[in-house]
Enzyme design. Structure first.
Site, short mmCIF file in Angstrom:
data_model
loop_
_atom_site.label_atom_id
_atom_site.label_comp_id
_atom_site.label_asym_id
_atom_site.label_seq_id
_atom_site.Cartn_x
_atom_site.Cartn_y
_atom_site.Cartn_z
N ASP A 290 0.86 -1.18 0.00
CA ASP A 290 0.00 0.00 0.00
C ASP A 290 0.90 1.24 0.00
O ASP A 290 2.10 1.14 0.29
CB ASP A 290 -0.89 -0.02 1.25
CG ASP A 290 -1.87 1.15 1.28
OD1 ASP A 290 -2.39 1.50 0.22
OD2 ASP A 290 -2.09 1.69 2.37
N ASP B 70 -2.07 -0.98 5.80
CA ASP B 70 -2.36 -0.41 7.11
C ASP B 70 -3.84 -0.07 7.30
O ASP B 70 -4.19 0.54 8.30
CB ASP B 70 -1.54 0.87 7.33
CG ASP B 70 -2.05 2.04 6.50
OD1 ASP B 70 -2.59 1.78 5.41
OD2 ASP B 70 -1.92 3.19 6.95
N ASP C 150 -7.05 -2.97 3.00
CA ASP C 150 -5.97 -3.93 2.75
C ASP C 150 -6.28 -5.32 3.31
O ASP C 150 -5.58 -6.28 2.99
CB ASP C 150 -4.66 -3.43 3.39
CG ASP C 150 -4.25 -2.07 2.86
OD1 ASP C 150 -4.28 -1.89 1.63
OD2 ASP C 150 -3.92 -1.19 3.66
#
Length: 787
Positions: free
Chosen positions: A454, A756, A760
């Site tokens: 990410d 995070d 995700d």
């Protein structure tokens, strides 16, 4: 060997079936001590118990839901029976006992809840405040713990050192050696007397004791290490209002009466009642088995521990904690060390089994050959029917040789050694602030060939500030507080008021006063940056929130990439505010606030100017957000969705999120090791490309693609495209999940995912290795940690 193990065991790196694990354990049953070998892996018998209890709970809860629906129909016509408060509860200062609270939430008992005065009535009987929470500096707080208990689950009693000694003695080879020692002692003492005849037998006993105590000491120390690891894994915190202040608190310190703040992806930490919130959908599949999410609101306020918020945000009042909750009852059946076996453990167990069976075969052959030699010798001497003590000692010696072959050949400690070495690796990684949830991750990490990362909070610091803005069509730098406040003199008052109203009402964050009396901003980094910007413009968060009444809220969602709120204005009328990804919000705008503060149609020239502004901000590696509003007709109903078009653009803001130090070097190290690094983010493609180039992820031969384009590709196109993808922008959780799944299955990659946020979580779960940035991450991804 590889194919043999695959055919016979079929244990996958992730989510192995209980049947597969049971099959290969039974296969290893001849030459092992199961109590030692499987101590730190999944307890299959407990799994069966947990599955049976879960099924029972699902039936109970399903019935409870049906009964609660029926109860609503008869509620007005039925008089509830009287409830007698136990004397000890009265003496403690409360008006409802733990059992009554448990029956209300677990049974979804609307009738009882109504009888006690609803959520407000329960709060009064629990001596708590819905707005300020519990007061912890009174004697009532300590009595609350005594009456209702803490939110802690009963753990299995730690096993003493002597239990490990007993388990070490269960080894089959040690039992055989023990029998040899006993026979040797008897025969030796009879033949040679005490103490000379006991030397051999006592030597074997000493060897057995040495092995047992060394094994037990090692296992005992490792059990203490696993206990320490379990403590680390239980460090989960939630936002709680207590003593009138919002603060972080461990879920294990919660008490009935606590006011807990929950958002998308959070796990409900205890049984409780819905106080306030918007668009709350609860996934109860972990308890009820139902895949359809349940809407929670004032009419259906029941929230059960162990379930998760699939959408929305809310405040919940805790009513039942610890072992009285449904989740607590389920946890009572689970034992420590429930991880699946790692692939290497499975293979080594298979190898140990094959070698062990081979050793056992040759031990039997050796013993048979030696005995045959002795019998042939005696037959040649004609003394086949005459046996002496020396002959018995020879037979015992032959048997000891056979047992020695078994002891040497069977690498019974090999799989256990792998477990312990992986546990040691977990401990070392924990020292590096990387909490590992599953043993298999330590083994699998060394094989990773692809990393999908990410952007926000992972590659970047996640400490955001508004550095540029386009308000009333004018672009301004706002990197400093003084320049931000000076904007007010350049912007019409009407536009400033609209902007502040949009920032302070259409937000998932909050501005509160902490224990020290200082102002504190709570929320995601993006929300925090916007709230800081609003405060720097001279806005008052509390005053703005109290001026208008919130009618409906649609929280930010990863798939919609926008959030909205509907306000009832003080002078009458309704106004909707929308905030989110620039291209998405801008596409729903047909008007704009100009430099004089007037609302004018959004013509092609203005639209192109705004699109160029968004691209300019994005090319400077800024995250861009659009803020817009629209006046609604008075006939709008809270049950209706907030409109997605017809808005008037107020502002575009550019938020700076610096790249973490050392990221570029880390990416270069991964590339040199043959690991492909990809960025998958929900941000603007230009922003993503700028950050990816800065990190060294996007190269000249790589492809940057947007999520909507990716999901429209056919399977054949994906096969050709996926190996070249280095950046995926505007991706939904499903896009990231699809990419990871294809890399794992189609391209046979060992995939690591770092993230995070709640968006995700699906990819973290699908990956071979899921690394969640727990410091900046949300609870749902923190739970995954390294999986």
């Amino acid at each position: 060997m590889e194919s043999y193990l695959q055919e016979n065991f079929g244990v996958k790196p992730k989510h192995s079936s209980t049947e597969a694990l049971e099959k290969w354990r039974n296969l290893c049953g001849v030459v092992k001590n199961p109590k030692r070998r499987f101590r730190f892996t999944a307890n299959l018998s407990k799994r069966y118990e947990a599955a049976a209890m879960r099924k029972t709970n699902q039936e109970k809860l399903r019935i409870a839901v049906l009964v609660s629906k029926a109860a609503i129909q008869f509620l007005l016509g039925v008089t509830p029976s009287d409830y007698n408060v136990p004397e000890e509860v009265k003496a403690a200062g409360f008006q409802v006992c733990a059992e009554e609270l448990g029956s209300i939430t677990e049974g979804h008992d609307v009738k009882k809840l109504k009888f006690h005065g609803g959520v407000t009535g329960i709060a009064e009987k629990l001596s708590t405040s819905i707005s300020d929470g519990l007061t912890s500096n009174t004697d009532l707080f300590n009595r609350r713990q005594e009456i209702y208990g803490l939110n802690q689950f009963a753990e299995s009693t730690p096993r003493s050192f002597w239990v490990f000694v007993w388990e070490a003695l269960q080894d089959m080879t040690l039992m055989i050696l023990g029998a040899c020692a006993f026979v040797s002692l008897i025969v030796g003492i009879v033949m040679e007397g005490w103490p000379h005849g006991a030397h051999d037998g006592l030597g074997i006993v000493a060897s057995i004791l040495l092995v047992v105590f060394v094994t037990a000491t090692s296992d005992y120390r490792q059990s203490l290490q696993f206990k320490d690891l379990d403590k680390e894994k239980k460090k989960i915190y939630v936002q709680v209002t207590r003593n009138g202040f919002r603060q972080k608190l461990s879920i294990y310190d919660l008490l009935p009466g606590d006011i807990v703040h929950l958002g998308i992806g959070d796990q409900v930490p205890a049984d409780g009642l819905f106080v306030s919130g918007f668009s709350v959908l609860i996934d109860e599949s972990s308890l009820t088995g139902e895949s359809e999410p349940v809407m929670v609101n004032e009419e259906n306020p029941f929230m059960l521990s162990g379930t998760k918020l699939q959408d929305g945000s809310c405040k919940m009042m805790v009513t039942t904690v610890g072992m009285r909750t449904q989740w607590g009852k389920l946890m009572a059946t689970l034992s420590e060390g429930g991880d699946d076996e790692t692939p290497l453990q499975v293979k080594l167990n298979g190898v140990a089994t094959i070698i062990g069976k081979g050793g056992l075969f040759f031990a039997v052959v050796t013993f048979a050959v030696l005995v045959q030699g002795l019998l042939s010798h005696k037959l040649g001497e004609g003394s086949i029917w005459s046996w002496s003590g020396d002959d018995a000692l020879k037979l015992l010696e032959y048997f000891a040789v056979a047992v020695t072959i078994v002891v040497v050949a069977v690498p019974e400690g090999l799989p256990l050694a792998v477990t312990l070495s992986l546990a040691f690796a977990m401990k070392k990684m924990m020292n590096d602030k990387a909490l590992v949830r599953h043993l298999a991750a330590c083994e699998t990490m060394g094989s990773a060939s692809s990393i999908c990362s990410d952007k926000t909070g992972t590659l970047t610091t996640n400490h955001m500030t508004v550095v540029k803005s386009c308000i009333c069509m004018n672009i301004k730098e706002v990197s400093k507080t003084d320049s931000a406040s000076s904007l007010c003199s350049e912007i019409p008052d009407s536009a400033v008021q609209l902007l502040l109203q949009s920032i302070f009402t259409n937000t998932g964050g909050e501005v509160v006063v902490n224990k020290d009396g200082k102002r504190e901003i709570l929320g995601t980094p993006t929300e925090t940056a916007l709230l800081e910007f609003g405060l720097s413009l001279g806005g008052d968060f509390q005053a703005e929130r109290q001026t208008s009444k919130i009618v409906k809220v649609e929280p930010f969602n990863s798939s919609k990439k926008r959030m909205g709120v509907v306000l009832e204005l003080p002078g009458g009328g309704l106004r909707a505010h929308s905030k989110g990804a620039s291209e998405i919000v801008l596409s729903g705008c047909d008007k704009v606030v100009n430099s004089t503060g007037e609302v004018v149609p959004l013509d092609e020239e203005s639209l192109n100017h705004l699109k160029l502004t968004i691209d300019q901000f994005a090319n400077e590696a800024l995250r861009t957000l659009c803020l817009a509003f629209m006046e609604l007709e008075t006939g709008f109903s809270p049950e209706n969705p907030i409109p997605v078009s017809g808005y008037t653009l107020i502002a575009i803001v550019g938020i700076k999120d610096p790249v973490r130090p050392g990221v570029k070097e880390s990416v270069a190290v991964c590339r040199s090791a043959g690991i492909t690094v990809r960025m998958v983010t929900g941000d603007n493609i230009n922003t993503a490309k700028a950050i990816a180039r800065e990190c060294g992820i996007l190269t000249d031969d790589g492809i940057a693609i947007e999520g909507p384009v990716f999901r429209e590709k056919t399977t054949e196109e994906l096969m050709e495209l996926i190996p070249k993808i280095q950046v995926m922008a505007r991706s939904s959780p499903l896009d990231k999940h699809t990419l990871v799944k294809h890399l794992r299955t189609t391209f046979d990659e060992v995939v690591a995912v770092t993230g995070d946020g709640t968006n995700d979580a699906p990819a973290l779960h699908e990956a071979d290795i899921g690394l969640a940035m727990g410091i900046a991450g949300t609870e749902v991804s923190t739970l995954q940690m390294i999986s």
